[in-house]
Enzyme design. Structure first.
Site, mmCIF file in Angstrom:
data_model
loop_
_atom_site.group_PDB
_atom_site.id
_atom_site.type_symbol
_atom_site.label_atom_id
_atom_site.label_comp_id
_atom_site.label_asym_id
_atom_site.label_seq_id
_atom_site.Cartn_x
_atom_site.Cartn_y
_atom_site.Cartn_z
ATOM 1 N N HIS A 1 2.840 4.329 -1.627
ATOM 2 C CA HIS A 1 2.712 5.115 -2.856
ATOM 3 C C HIS A 1 4.049 5.178 -3.593
ATOM 4 C CE1 HIS A 1 -0.742 6.673 -0.608
ATOM 5 N NE2 HIS A 1 -1.251 6.987 -1.784
ATOM 6 N N MET B 1 8.541 4.708 5.041
ATOM 7 C CA MET B 1 8.682 3.326 4.583
ATOM 8 C C MET B 1 9.910 3.158 3.693
ATOM 9 S SD MET B 1 6.484 1.788 6.276
ATOM 10 C CE MET B 1 6.991 0.212 5.623
ATOM 11 N N GLU B 2 10.224 4.172 2.912
ATOM 12 C CA GLU B 2 11.404 4.118 2.055
ATOM 13 C C GLU B 2 12.683 4.079 2.897
ATOM 14 O OE1 GLU B 2 8.042 5.156 -0.405
ATOM 15 O OE2 GLU B 2 8.676 5.863 1.567
ATOM 16 N N ASP C 1 24.510 -10.925 3.463
ATOM 17 C CA ASP C 1 24.783 -11.709 2.264
ATOM 18 C C ASP C 1 26.260 -11.689 1.883
ATOM 19 O OD1 ASP C 1 24.036 -13.232 -0.142
ATOM 20 O OD2 ASP C 1 24.593 -11.387 -1.190
ATOM 21 N N LEU D 1 0.801 -1.222 0.000
ATOM 22 C CA LEU D 1 0.000 0.000 0.000
ATOM 23 C C LEU D 1 0.837 1.277 0.000
ATOM 24 C CD1 LEU D 1 -2.824 -1.178 2.424
ATOM 25 C CD2 LEU D 1 -2.775 -1.246 -0.082
#
Length: 161
Positions: free
Chosen positions: A78, A114-115, A129, A76
């Site tokens: 954007h 969120m970014e 990793d 959700l």
């Protein structure tokens, strides 16, 4: 908590928030996290002698890419025209850990929290990793929003804990 959850409609169904009526403002978010490892692993990272190459350089690029691709990962979120992403690493020899801090900026109608969080998380995963061959017991944690500015809700700064 008296705030209404905005990603749900009146029936409780998930929805993307309508930001069309919001003002464009300069928005900034800073997120951080930490990866803990064996002392020898930290020495390899800091010396730049990992077999896969420049661990922190690769992690920085991974974090930047992750910030730009957040709407592909978070259903959700954007799509946002990000104007800047910066990623810094702070090794701590006393705790055999590395803190990542990701700062994301835009001028838009919705924030970039969120970014920033996605960038920090993926940056930590990239470190894992790059050196997992020598230390599979590394732990990632303390992922958190440190600060956000812009928009109607104003400024948030994480309290010291």
């Amino acid at each position: 908590m008296t705030e209404k959850l905005t990603h749900f409609d009146e029936r409780g169904a998930a929805r993307m928030v309508d930001v069309a009526g919001k003002s464009e403002t300069h928005r900034v978010a800073v997120a951080a996290g930490r990866i803990r490892m064996l002392p020898a692993t930290l020495a390899i990272v800091l010396a730049g002698t990992a077999k896969k190459g420049d661990v922190l350089g690769v992690a920085r690029i991974a974090a930047i890419q992750a910030a730009k691709r957040t709407p592909e990962l978070i259903p959700l979120a954007h799509p946002i025209a990000i104007s800047r992403v910066s990623v810094d690493f702070h090794p701590e020899k006393e705790t055999f850990s590395i803190e990542i801090r990701a700062t994301v900026e835009c001028r838009g109608q919705t924030g970039v929290e969120m970014e920033a969080l996605t960038a920090a998380a993926v940056g930590l995963l990239a470190i894992y990793d790059m050196v997992k061959a020598v230390d599979r017991g590394m732990t990632l944690g303390q992922l958190r929003l440190e600060e956000k500015r812009g928009g109607k809700s104003g400024v948030y700064r994480r309290a010291a804990r």
